[in-house]
Design an enzyme around this catalytic site. Structure first.
Site, mmCIF file in Angstrom:
data_model
loop_
_atom_site.group_PDB
_atom_site.id
_atom_site.type_symbol
_atom_site.label_atom_id
_atom_site.label_comp_id
_atom_site.label_asym_id
_atom_site.label_seq_id
_atom_site.Cartn_x
_atom_site.Cartn_y
_atom_site.Cartn_z
ATOM 1 N N GLY A 260 -11.716 1.477 -34.929
ATOM 2 C CA GLY A 260 -12.887 1.734 -35.753
ATOM 3 C C GLY A 260 -12.478 2.551 -36.965
ATOM 4 O O GLY A 260 -11.441 3.217 -36.950
ATOM 5 N N HIS B 145 -19.172 10.091 -37.904
ATOM 6 C CA HIS B 145 -18.414 10.313 -39.151
ATOM 7 C C HIS B 145 -19.332 10.236 -40.373
ATOM 8 O O HIS B 145 -19.189 11.009 -41.321
ATOM 9 C CB HIS B 145 -17.309 9.267 -39.317
ATOM 10 C CG HIS B 145 -16.038 9.572 -38.580
ATOM 11 N ND1 HIS B 145 -15.318 10.732 -38.779
ATOM 12 C CD2 HIS B 145 -15.333 8.853 -37.674
ATOM 13 C CE1 HIS B 145 -14.227 10.711 -38.013
ATOM 14 N NE2 HIS B 145 -14.217 9.579 -37.331
ATOM 15 N N LEU C 104 -8.467 8.692 -35.936
ATOM 16 C CA LEU C 104 -7.384 8.538 -36.911
ATOM 17 C C LEU C 104 -7.300 9.745 -37.845
ATOM 18 O O LEU C 104 -6.247 9.977 -38.436
ATOM 19 C CB LEU C 104 -7.593 7.255 -37.721
ATOM 20 C CG LEU C 104 -7.470 5.951 -36.912
ATOM 21 C CD1 LEU C 104 -7.885 4.761 -37.765
ATOM 22 C CD2 LEU C 104 -6.055 5.772 -36.385
ATOM 23 N N HIS D 169 -19.114 7.130 -32.337
ATOM 24 C CA HIS D 169 -18.063 7.926 -32.984
ATOM 25 C C HIS D 169 -18.064 7.679 -34.502
ATOM 26 O O HIS D 169 -17.962 8.623 -35.291
ATOM 27 C CB HIS D 169 -16.718 7.535 -32.340
ATOM 28 C CG HIS D 169 -15.496 8.132 -32.950
ATOM 29 N ND1 HIS D 169 -14.658 8.997 -32.261
ATOM 30 C CD2 HIS D 169 -14.922 7.981 -34.167
ATOM 31 C CE1 HIS D 169 -13.655 9.359 -33.051
ATOM 32 N NE2 HIS D 169 -13.784 8.745 -34.205
#
Ligand code: GNR
Ligand code: NI
Length: 172
Positions: free
Chosen positions: A46, A140, A95, A136
């Protein structure tokens, strides 16, 4: 094709509340294409636009993990309109927080409304890893990273380690 740089904590941009997209035009589609490539290259399942320093409410996902058979999902202005009462725990990574993982509890299933690659309104109920991943990514867009759910002590420890390991990936 071009790949974008992914920013890491504690870059203050990751705390941005991203702006809704007015219309899914070719510029937005190009952003989604480049984000997808960046995500595959990372590799990740993602990616939210803010992770490549673009404060727009755009996410891309592919939980298939099979480069030979890609199953990309593109979501513009995604919004959770229903959450299950049941929760799931998943060992999450990000990430923007490389090499750190933590068990995070989230609703097991969610219904999400969004605009797709063609700008068409969609509604989808998802479970399992896709549910975790969608939540998730939407976090962000609201300036929230999974380590924000940890204690201040754990969070600060992780931030310090990531900043030390990757000082060039932050604006700070
Ligand atoms: O690649 C990713 N893997 C992952 C694993 C468990 C829970 C969430 C994720 S999302 C992450 C990519 C990422 O940082 N997206 O924002
Ligand atoms: Ni992430």
């Amino acid at each position: 094709m071009a790949k974008l740089d992914i920013i890491n904590v504690p870059d203050p941009l990751l705390k941005t509340v991203s702006k809704a997209v007015g219309q899914v035009d070719d510029q937005v589609r190009q952003l989604m294409d480049t984000m997808l490539e960046t995500m595959y290259g990372a590799p990740g399942i993602g990616l939210a636009a803010i992770q490549v320093a673009v404060p727009k409410r755009v996410i891309v996902l592919d939980i298939a993990g099979d480069m030979d058979n890609p199953q990309p999902l593109f979501m513009v202005n995604p919004k959770v309109v229903w959450e299950s009462e049941e929760f799931n725990v998943y060992n999450e990574g990000c990430l923007s927080v490389p090499e750190h993982y933590a068990e995070i509890e989230r609703p097991a299933e969610v219904t999400v409304q969004y605009l797709d690659y063609d700008g068409k309104q969609q509604e989808q109920t998802v479970g399992g890893l896709l549910s975790t991943c969608v939540q998730h990514e939407i976090d962000h867009l609201n300036g929230v990273v999974f380590i924000d759910y940890l204690s201040k002590l754990k969070r600060n420890m992780i931030i310090k380690k990531v900043h030390k390991a990757t000082p060039d990936t932050t604006v700070l």
